[in-house]
Write a protein that holds these residues in place. Structure first.
Motif, PDB file in Angstrom:
ATOM      1  N   MET A 149      39.231  66.578  48.487  1.00 30.21           N
ATOM      2  CA  MET A 149      38.371  65.932  47.621  1.00 30.21           C
ATOM      3  C   MET A 149      39.086  64.818  46.803  1.00 30.21           C
ATOM      4  SD  MET A 149      35.571  67.744  45.312  1.00 30.21           S
ATOM      5  CE  MET A 149      36.327  67.589  43.728  1.00 30.21           C
ATOM      6  N   LEU A 150      38.546  63.885  46.381  1.00 29.56           N
ATOM      7  CA  LEU A 150      39.275  62.805  45.716  1.00 29.56           C
ATOM      8  C   LEU A 150      39.390  63.369  44.235  1.00 29.56           C
ATOM      9  CD1 LEU A 150      38.156  59.386  47.217  1.00 29.56           C
ATOM     10  CD2 LEU A 150      40.236  60.347  47.625  1.00 29.56           C
ATOM     11  N   PRO A 151      40.277  62.926  43.598  1.00 25.97           N
ATOM     12  CA  PRO A 151      40.523  63.120  42.109  1.00 25.97           C
ATOM     13  C   PRO A 151      39.152  62.141  41.482  1.00 25.97           C
ATOM     14  CG  PRO A 151      42.367  61.863  42.558  1.00 25.97           C
ATOM     15  CD  PRO A 151      41.724  62.138  44.073  1.00 25.97           C
ATOM     16  N   GLU A 152      39.032  62.551  40.207  1.00 23.81           N
ATOM     17  CA  GLU A 152      38.159  61.987  39.435  1.00 23.81           C
ATOM     18  C   GLU A 152      38.707  61.158  38.399  1.00 23.81           C
ATOM     19  OE1 GLU A 152      35.116  64.828  38.335  1.00 23.81           O
ATOM     20  OE2 GLU A 152      34.508  65.021  40.878  1.00 23.81           O
ATOM     21  N   ILE A 153      38.173  59.967  38.013  1.00 21.08           N
ATOM     22  CA  ILE A 153      38.399  59.148  36.694  1.00 21.08           C
ATOM     23  C   ILE A 153      37.067  59.191  35.762  1.00 21.08           C
ATOM     24  CG2 ILE A 153      38.855  56.996  36.139  1.00 21.08           C
ATOM     25  CD1 ILE A 153      41.073  57.660  38.066  1.00 21.08           C
ATOM     26  N   TRP A 154      37.379  59.623  34.743  1.00 21.45           N
ATOM     27  CA  TRP A 154      36.115  59.924  34.035  1.00 21.45           C
ATOM     28  C   TRP A 154      36.396  58.756  32.694  1.00 21.45           C
ATOM     29  CZ3 TRP A 154      35.236  65.653  32.085  1.00 21.45           C
ATOM     30  CH2 TRP A 154      34.687  66.199  33.267  1.00 21.45           C
ATOM     31  N   SER A 155      34.994  58.038  32.522  1.00 21.84           N
ATOM     32  CA  SER A 155      35.112  56.980  31.615  1.00 21.84           C
ATOM     33  C   SER A 155      34.071  57.540  30.391  1.00 21.84           C
ATOM     34  CB  SER A 155      34.734  55.825  32.278  1.00 21.84           C
ATOM     35  OG  SER A 155      35.641  54.801  32.042  1.00 21.84           O
ATOM     36  N   TYR A 156      34.649  57.502  29.150  1.00 23.52           N
ATOM     37  CA  TYR A 156      33.719  58.046  28.121  1.00 23.52           C
ATOM     38  C   TYR A 156      32.793  56.817  27.792  1.00 23.52           C
ATOM     39  CZ  TYR A 156      32.443  59.376  23.303  1.00 23.52           C
ATOM     40  OH  TYR A 156      31.785  59.876  22.403  1.00 23.52           O
ATOM     41  N   ILE A 157      31.547  57.029  28.071  1.00 17.46           N
ATOM     42  CA  ILE A 157      30.445  56.041  27.594  1.00 17.46           C
ATOM     43  C   ILE A 157      29.978  56.280  26.167  1.00 17.46           C
ATOM     44  CG2 ILE A 157      28.296  54.838  28.355  1.00 17.46           C
ATOM     45  CD1 ILE A 157      29.984  54.866  30.616  1.00 17.46           C
ATOM     46  N   GLU A 158      30.453  55.189  25.391  1.00 16.78           N
ATOM     47  CA  GLU A 158      29.962  55.510  23.818  1.00 16.78           C
ATOM     48  C   GLU A 158      28.262  55.009  23.673  1.00 16.78           C
ATOM     49  OE1 GLU A 158      32.417  53.756  20.728  1.00 16.78           O
ATOM     50  OE2 GLU A 158      34.036  54.049  22.094  1.00 16.78           O
ATOM     51  N   THR A 159      27.586  55.911  23.165  1.00 11.55           N
ATOM     52  CA  THR A 159      26.199  55.731  22.695  1.00 11.55           C
ATOM     53  C   THR A 159      25.886  55.996  21.441  1.00 11.55           C
ATOM     54  OG1 THR A 159      25.655  57.890  23.333  1.00 11.55           O
ATOM     55  CG2 THR A 159      25.438  56.153  25.029  1.00 11.55           C
ATOM     56  N   GLU A 160      25.166  55.082  20.732  1.00  7.07           N
ATOM     57  CA  GLU A 160      24.753  55.644  19.454  1.00  7.07           C
ATOM     58  C   GLU A 160      23.126  55.817  19.301  1.00  7.07           C
ATOM     59  OE1 GLU A 160      26.749  53.730  16.418  1.00  7.07           O
ATOM     60  OE2 GLU A 160      25.768  54.949  14.994  1.00  7.07           O
ATOM     61  N   ASP A 161      22.654  56.958  19.020  1.00 11.27           N
ATOM     62  CA  ASP A 161      21.324  57.436  18.972  1.00 11.27           C
ATOM     63  C   ASP A 161      20.543  57.071  20.114  1.00 11.27           C
ATOM     64  OD1 ASP A 161      22.028  58.237  16.264  1.00 11.27           O
ATOM     65  OD2 ASP A 161      21.583  56.453  15.497  1.00 11.27           O
ATOM     66  N   GLY A 162      21.153  57.144  21.311  1.00  8.80           N
ATOM     67  CA  GLY A 162      20.631  57.217  22.549  1.00  8.80           C
ATOM     68  C   GLY A 162      20.764  55.670  23.062  1.00  8.80           C
ATOM     69  N   GLY A 174      24.989  63.442  24.321  1.00  6.80           N
ATOM     70  CA  GLY A 174      23.725  63.250  23.405  1.00  6.80           C
ATOM     71  C   GLY A 174      22.697  63.153  24.604  1.00  6.80           C
ATOM     72  N   SER A 175      21.584  62.548  24.088  1.00  5.05           N
ATOM     73  CA  SER A 175      20.342  62.392  25.133  1.00  5.05           C
ATOM     74  C   SER A 175      20.283  60.886  25.228  1.00  5.05           C
ATOM     75  CB  SER A 175      19.136  63.116  24.672  1.00  5.05           C
ATOM     76  OG  SER A 175      19.381  62.996  23.069  1.00  5.05           O
ATOM     77  N   PRO A 176      20.762  60.237  26.291  1.00  2.00           N
ATOM     78  CA  PRO A 176      20.553  58.788  26.254  1.00  2.00           C
ATOM     79  C   PRO A 176      19.342  58.454  27.002  1.00  2.00           C
ATOM     80  CG  PRO A 176      22.089  59.398  28.008  1.00  2.00           C
ATOM     81  CD  PRO A 176      21.858  60.712  27.234  1.00  2.00           C
ATOM     82  N   ALA A 177      19.082  57.352  26.626  1.00  5.65           N
ATOM     83  CA  ALA A 177      17.616  56.745  27.035  1.00  5.65           C
ATOM     84  C   ALA A 177      17.793  56.777  28.509  1.00  5.65           C
ATOM     85  CB  ALA A 177      17.184  55.430  26.395  1.00  5.65           C
ATOM     86  N   LEU A 178      16.673  56.765  29.351  1.00  8.09           N
ATOM     87  CA  LEU A 178      16.509  56.726  30.745  1.00  8.09           C
ATOM     88  C   LEU A 178      17.275  55.374  31.359  1.00  8.09           C
ATOM     89  CD1 LEU A 178      13.154  58.454  31.929  1.00  8.09           C
ATOM     90  CD2 LEU A 178      15.809  59.139  32.484  1.00  8.09           C
ATOM     91  N   LYS A 179      16.857  54.455  30.424  1.00  9.44           N
ATOM     92  CA  LYS A 179      17.528  52.980  30.822  1.00  9.44           C
ATOM     93  C   LYS A 179      18.911  52.981  31.093  1.00  9.44           C
ATOM     94  CE  LYS A 179      17.596  49.673  27.946  1.00  9.44           C
ATOM     95  NZ  LYS A 179      17.316  48.998  26.565  1.00  9.44           N
ATOM     96  N   ILE A 180      19.773  53.734  30.068  1.00 13.24           N
ATOM     97  CA  ILE A 180      21.097  53.552  30.445  1.00 13.24           C
ATOM     98  C   ILE A 180      21.470  54.102  31.849  1.00 13.24           C
ATOM     99  CG2 ILE A 180      23.385  54.274  29.563  1.00 13.24           C
ATOM    100  CD1 ILE A 180      22.244  54.622  26.679  1.00 13.24           C
ATOM    101  N   LEU A 181      20.871  55.489  32.276  1.00 15.68           N
ATOM    102  CA  LEU A 181      21.174  56.129  33.405  1.00 15.68           C
ATOM    103  C   LEU A 181      20.879  55.080  34.643  1.00 15.68           C
ATOM    104  CD1 LEU A 181      20.059  59.660  32.436  1.00 15.68           C
ATOM    105  CD2 LEU A 181      22.398  58.698  32.780  1.00 15.68           C
ATOM    106  N   GLU A 182      19.609  54.371  34.408  1.00 11.51           N
ATOM    107  CA  GLU A 182      19.382  53.406  35.428  1.00 11.51           C
ATOM    108  C   GLU A 182      20.184  52.336  35.662  1.00 11.51           C
ATOM    109  OE1 GLU A 182      16.947  52.386  38.466  1.00 11.51           O
ATOM    110  OE2 GLU A 182      16.549  54.071  37.200  1.00 11.51           O
ATOM    111  N   GLU A 183      20.864  51.739  34.340  1.00 11.13           N
ATOM    112  CA  GLU A 183      21.712  50.683  34.493  1.00 11.13           C
ATOM    113  C   GLU A 183      23.041  50.887  35.173  1.00 11.13           C
ATOM    114  OE1 GLU A 183      20.839  47.693  33.261  1.00 11.13           O
ATOM    115  OE2 GLU A 183      22.804  46.760  33.451  1.00 11.13           O
TER     116      GLU A 183
END
Lengths: 326, 279
Positions: A1-14, A44-53
């Protein structure tokens, strides 16, 4: 299994922060360098739009940490600490924003791992990762290596980030987890914002630059324009000498370095010292009467014209627009 | 109230030069990081308000004595230089362990640091100290309101004009920004000046074991600034011209437009561009 690179995505109020998608692209870029899997981490609970994007950025996994209420940087760091021990990623990347770097530093401290901040690039040397960053006002680059074990923590220089989408969408695996919010020792009292036109040049989003070509009597009109677009007035060294602007509003190598979204130059020819200070600007609009002014080489839109004719017309347009759409 | 300020001796970034041939730094001239003057001023202001003492600490070789002496002249009560020979190539983590050890010994209510130093600027000190000392922390502070010696209110600077205000319980570690105050001035031969001249910088040897104070990062080398590879681009396949363009940030940039027409059209064009960006 390949190692993972985690990127912290900043969101503000979703809703996503300016750097949010750029960090997703950064994750994929770093994954390419180290032959790893690109992943993103969201709190947090990001808007679906972010996950889609996020599907456009070639990510393999998206870790979603659901929280009931707003977490302090310490709270996020604690949750990241737990998650990092559980999933064991190779890298933890953050954007070098004030909140991003605070979370990064707290996470690194609680994991007891090395943090290299404001990185420009990563390389692999003898199978070990090294990071490059600018030091001493960009006079040299320094290469750093982590002496601790993985995860390696790093924050990425903001002007190095880019919003590069993939050609095709893909479906990253979504891993969601609940995070318990503990009672915080630091409590947020309120959020507030400084008026845009009162900001310091380094922080401003809209900047108007004045130069040798501007007459003292014309400054009143330019101030009017600045009010309308909520911009901050700065300028070249000559503008300081002629008394158009105070010394702390000088832009260039010996003055302030801009990082704004838009920079509108009026009567500035574009001396190299001035141009150095505007490297970080996203969009430059130049207005000058001389066709051969070097500033036009850097401008997205260059206008050859007389400011005494163009600026009043621009003010009229802005005023009528403000009336129509208050 | 015991206020600790962490002062850092840095290589003056405006003076230092990088030699491309030998790949070495030249004109290394050590000074107090400018945020240090703001830290001294803020600590003195808080002392005026709440009473107590201000202690300056620094992990520095012998050259550090001068800056600490200077801080004493500015009016702080004690100055401590922490040093041992194996700190020559210490990183932030190792320095923070040493400072934390001393702070536990002498006690503290509020620790003030700079958010990021001007030279290498890892921005790690505040969080590392907070972690060792198990106290809350905050960085990017542009205002401190002291409520009492158990609680403070701090204003935090975020990006693009956004600010936040927090309640913090003491003891705590704070990272300050330069905008917090205007550094003060001490007249030569004034009372504060003379009192400072009479005080001595204390040298402290940390007991820290070599094994627990391992570095987390190390500096490998310095190099000439070079371009960053764009996402999905292979830099080795680029021509020299393209590499130069990349360094100047011109590669792949949108085509610029030069307009030479009537003022009305020009104004309309600028208006459209402004509207596009400013929402």
């Amino acid at each position: 299994m390949l190692p993972e690179i985690w990127s912290y995505i900043e969101t503000e109020d979703g809703s996503p922060d300016d750097t949010a998608y750029m960090m997703a692209a950064e994750s994929r870029r770093t994954a390419g360098i180290f032959n790893a899997e690109a992943c993103a981490v969201i709190f947090g609970s990001p808007a679906l739009k972010i996950l889609e994007e996020l599907k456009w950025y070639g990510l393999k996994k998206v870790y979603l940490f659901k929280i009931a209420s707003r977490l302090s940087p310490e709270g996020i760091a604690r949750a990241l600490h737990k998650a990092a021990l559980k999933y064991n990623p190779q890298f933890l990347l953050f954007a070098d924003t004030p909140s991003g770097s605070e979370v990064a530093a707290r996470t690194a401290a609680s994991l007891k791992r090395g943090l290299i901040s404001n990185c420009i690039d990563f390389e692999s040397e003898d199978g070990k990762p090294i990071a490059r960053k600018a030091v001493y006002n960009g006079k040299a680059h320094a290469a750093f290596a982590w002496e601790s074990y993985s995860p390696y923590l790093a924050t990425i220089n903001l002007s190095s980030l880019e919003n590069a989408k993939e050609k095709n969408k893909n479906n990253p695996e979504l891993i969601s987890e609940e995070v318990k919010t503990e009672s915080a020792i630091t409590t947020l009292i309120r959020k507030w914002e400084v008026r845009r036109s009162e900001l310091d040049l380094c922080e401003a989003r809209v900047v108007i630059g004045v130069g040798r070509g501007v007459d003292v009597h014309f400054m009143e009109t330019i101030r009017r324009l600045a009010d309308l677009i909520q911009g901050v007035i700065g300028g070249s060294r000559i503008a300081v000498y002629t008394g158009l602007i105070p010394l702390d509003r000088q832009i260039g190598t010996t003055g302030k370095w801009l990082n704004s979204d838009i920079y509108f130059t009026i009567g500035i020819s574009g001396a190299p010292q001035h141009v150095m200070g505007i490297k970080g600007v996203k969009k430059i609009i130049a207005l000058d009467i001389a066709k051969q002014a070097p500033i036009f080489r850097y401008a997205k839109l260059g206008i050859i014209g007389d400011m005494h004719e163009v600026i009043p017309k621009l003010i009229n347009l802005l005023e009528s627009d403000a009336k129509r759409d208050p | 109230m015991k206020i600790i300020i962490c002062l850092k001796l840095i290589t003056e970034p405006d003076v230092v030069e990088f030699d491309i041939k030998s790949e070495q730094l030249h004109d290394i001239y050590k000074v107090l990081d400018h945020i240090g003057y703001h830290l001294i001023e803020e600590a003195l202001l808080l002392r005026k308000k709440l009473g107590g003492e201000v202690i300056g600490v620094s992990v520095a070789p012998e050259e550090g004595d001068e800056i600490l002496k200077n801080a004493l002249i500015y009016g702080i009560d004690r100055a401590m230089r922490i040093w041992r020979d194996d700190f020559q190539h210490a990183d932030t983590w190792k320095s923070s362990l040493a400072i934390a050890e001393i702070l536990r010994e002498i006690g503290f209510d509020l620790v003030l640091c700079g958010t990021k130093s001007k030279d290498t600027g890892s921005g790690f000190m505040v969080s590392a100290l907070a972690e060792h000392l198990r106290v809350p922390s905050a960085t990017g502070i542009i205002g401190i309101e002291a409520v009492n010696d158990k609680k403070i209110v701090v204003h935090k600077k975020l990006m693009k004009g956004k600010r936040e205000t927090y309640n913090l319980e003491l003891p705590a570690v704070l990272g300050l920004e330069e905008g917090i105050n205007e550094p003060g001035y001490v007249a030569p031969f004034s009372r504060t000046y003379r009192r400072g001249m009479g005080r001595k910088v204390e040298l402290i040897l940390p007991k820290l074991l070599k094994t627990e104070g391992n570095r987390l990062i190390k500096t490998l080398r310095f190099s000439q600034p070079s371009p960053r590879v764009k996402v999905g681009k292979d830099v080795s396949s680029l021509s020299i011209q393209d590499k130069l363009k990349m360094m100047r940030g011109e590669l792949g940039r949108e085509k610029e437009e030069l307009f030479n027409g009537s003022p009305e059209d020009a104004a309309r064009k600028i208006f459209n561009q402004l509207k596009e960006t400013i929402k």
